[in-house]
Scaffold this motif. Structure first.
Motif, short mmCIF file in Angstrom:
data_model
loop_
_atom_site.label_atom_id
_atom_site.label_comp_id
_atom_site.label_asym_id
_atom_site.label_seq_id
_atom_site.Cartn_x
_atom_site.Cartn_y
_atom_site.Cartn_z
N GLN A 198 0.84 -1.19 0.00
CA GLN A 198 0.00 0.00 0.00
C GLN A 198 0.88 1.24 0.00
OE1 GLN A 198 -3.53 -0.32 0.57
NE2 GLN A 198 -3.77 1.86 0.18
N LEU A 199 0.58 2.22 -0.88
CA LEU A 199 1.26 3.51 -0.81
C LEU A 199 0.76 4.25 0.42
CD1 LEU A 199 2.08 2.97 -3.81
CD2 LEU A 199 1.68 5.37 -4.19
N HIS A 200 1.68 4.90 1.12
CA HIS A 200 1.29 5.67 2.30
C HIS A 200 0.36 6.79 1.91
CE1 HIS A 200 3.95 3.66 5.10
NE2 HIS A 200 4.87 3.66 4.16
N HIS A 201 -0.66 7.04 2.72
CA HIS A 201 -1.62 8.12 2.52
C HIS A 201 -2.32 8.03 1.16
CE1 HIS A 201 0.09 9.77 6.13
NE2 HIS A 201 1.28 9.86 5.55
N SER A 202 -2.59 6.81 0.70
CA SER A 202 -3.21 6.62 -0.60
C SER A 202 -4.00 5.31 -0.59
CB SER A 202 -2.13 6.54 -1.69
OG SER A 202 -2.70 6.18 -2.92
N SER A 203 -4.98 5.22 -1.48
CA SER A 203 -5.71 3.97 -1.64
C SER A 203 -5.03 3.07 -2.68
CB SER A 203 -7.15 4.25 -2.06
OG SER A 203 -7.17 4.93 -3.30
N THR A 204 -3.95 3.55 -3.29
CA THR A 204 -3.24 2.82 -4.33
C THR A 204 -2.40 1.70 -3.75
OG1 THR A 204 -3.14 4.80 -5.70
CG2 THR A 204 -1.62 3.02 -6.26
N GLN A 205 -2.48 0.52 -4.39
CA GLN A 205 -1.66 -0.61 -4.02
C GLN A 205 -0.81 -1.02 -5.21
OE1 GLN A 205 -4.50 -3.58 -2.73
NE2 GLN A 205 -4.25 -2.95 -0.60
N LEU A 206 0.38 -1.52 -4.92
CA LEU A 206 1.26 -2.02 -5.96
C LEU A 206 1.45 -3.52 -5.80
CD1 LEU A 206 4.15 0.60 -6.27
CD2 LEU A 206 2.20 0.25 -7.77
N SER A 207 1.25 -4.26 -6.88
CA SER A 207 1.49 -5.69 -6.89
C SER A 207 2.99 -5.95 -6.82
CB SER A 207 0.93 -6.30 -8.17
OG SER A 207 -0.47 -6.15 -8.21
N PRO A 208 3.39 -7.19 -6.51
CA PRO A 208 4.82 -7.50 -6.48
C PRO A 208 5.51 -7.14 -7.80
CG PRO A 208 3.55 -9.30 -5.55
CD PRO A 208 2.57 -8.32 -6.13
N HIS A 209 6.65 -6.49 -7.70
CA HIS A 209 7.52 -6.11 -8.82
C HIS A 209 6.86 -5.13 -9.79
CE1 HIS A 209 8.98 -10.35 -7.75
NE2 HIS A 209 9.54 -9.47 -6.95
N ASP A 210 5.92 -4.35 -9.28
CA ASP A 210 5.28 -3.29 -10.08
C ASP A 210 5.97 -1.96 -9.85
OD1 ASP A 210 3.41 -4.87 -11.30
OD2 ASP A 210 1.67 -3.85 -10.44
N VAL A 211 5.79 -1.06 -10.81
CA VAL A 211 6.28 0.31 -10.70
C VAL A 211 5.12 1.27 -10.91
CG1 VAL A 211 8.61 -0.27 -11.46
CG2 VAL A 211 6.94 0.51 -13.11
N LEU A 212 5.22 2.41 -10.28
CA LEU A 212 4.26 3.50 -10.44
C LEU A 212 5.08 4.77 -10.58
CD1 LEU A 212 1.29 4.51 -10.35
CD2 LEU A 212 1.61 4.80 -7.89
N LEU A 213 4.82 5.52 -11.64
CA LEU A 213 5.57 6.74 -11.92
C LEU A 213 4.60 7.88 -12.18
CD1 LEU A 213 8.25 8.23 -12.75
CD2 LEU A 213 7.79 7.41 -15.08
N MET A 214 4.88 9.04 -11.59
CA MET A 214 4.11 10.25 -11.82
C MET A 214 5.08 11.40 -11.99
SD MET A 214 1.65 9.22 -8.71
CE MET A 214 3.15 8.64 -7.95
#
Length: 150
Positions: A114-130
């Motif tokens: 879980q990303l802190h202070h967010s409802s977003t979750q990342l699966s194993p070995h995933d990336v999220l870029l903004m």
């Protein structure tokens, strides 16, 4: 290259290498919103680490976004990086993209995070870029690491 940047890049590359990821089906999705409001969405984006850089591009590899400098630290179980140098390679030319802000999260664990202070979750070995560029373009990416090369 500053020692701090070199260390962050080596840390990121060594961690990606530990994942043992190799060629797979591209699952990333990149969204680019221009300052005039037009939006392009790119599906099946390839996410790979090569030559000490994070490379994000279409399957046909006609255009590649390259992150080659980032300061990284852990935010809980997620690796959080602040890119400082972004380039776009297309048709044999390289263009530097000036950023206002950018954040990259990488889940290096085998569990959903879980990303802190967010409802977003990342699966194993995933990336999220903004990212936001000086020209007012917003770039976002979410996907799985597809390939690792030395």
């Amino acid at each position: 290259m500053h020692a701090r940047h070199a260390f962050a890049i080596l840390l990121l590359v060594s961690i990606f290498g530990a994942l043992g990821v190799t060629g797979a089906d591209a699952t990333g999705t990149m969204r680019v919103q221009q300052n005039d409001g037009t939006v392009q969405v790119y599906h099946d984006v390839l996410i790979r680490v090569a030559q000490r850089t994070l490379r994000i591009g279409s399957k046909d590899r006609k255009g590649v976004l390259v992150i080659d400098r980032a300061a990284c630290t852990y935010a809980g179980s997620l690796l959080r990086c602040l890119p400082s140098t972004i380039k776009f390679e297309q048709n044999g030319q390289t263009h530097t993209i000036q950023l206002i802000t950018g954040t990259l999260y990488v889940n290096l664990t085998d569990d959903m995070q879980q990303l802190h202070h967010s409802s977003t979750q990342l699966s194993p070995h995933d990336v999220l870029l903004m990212m936001q560029t000086h020209r007012g373009t917003y770039i976002s990416l979410h996907g799985h690491i597809d390939e690792m090369q030395p």
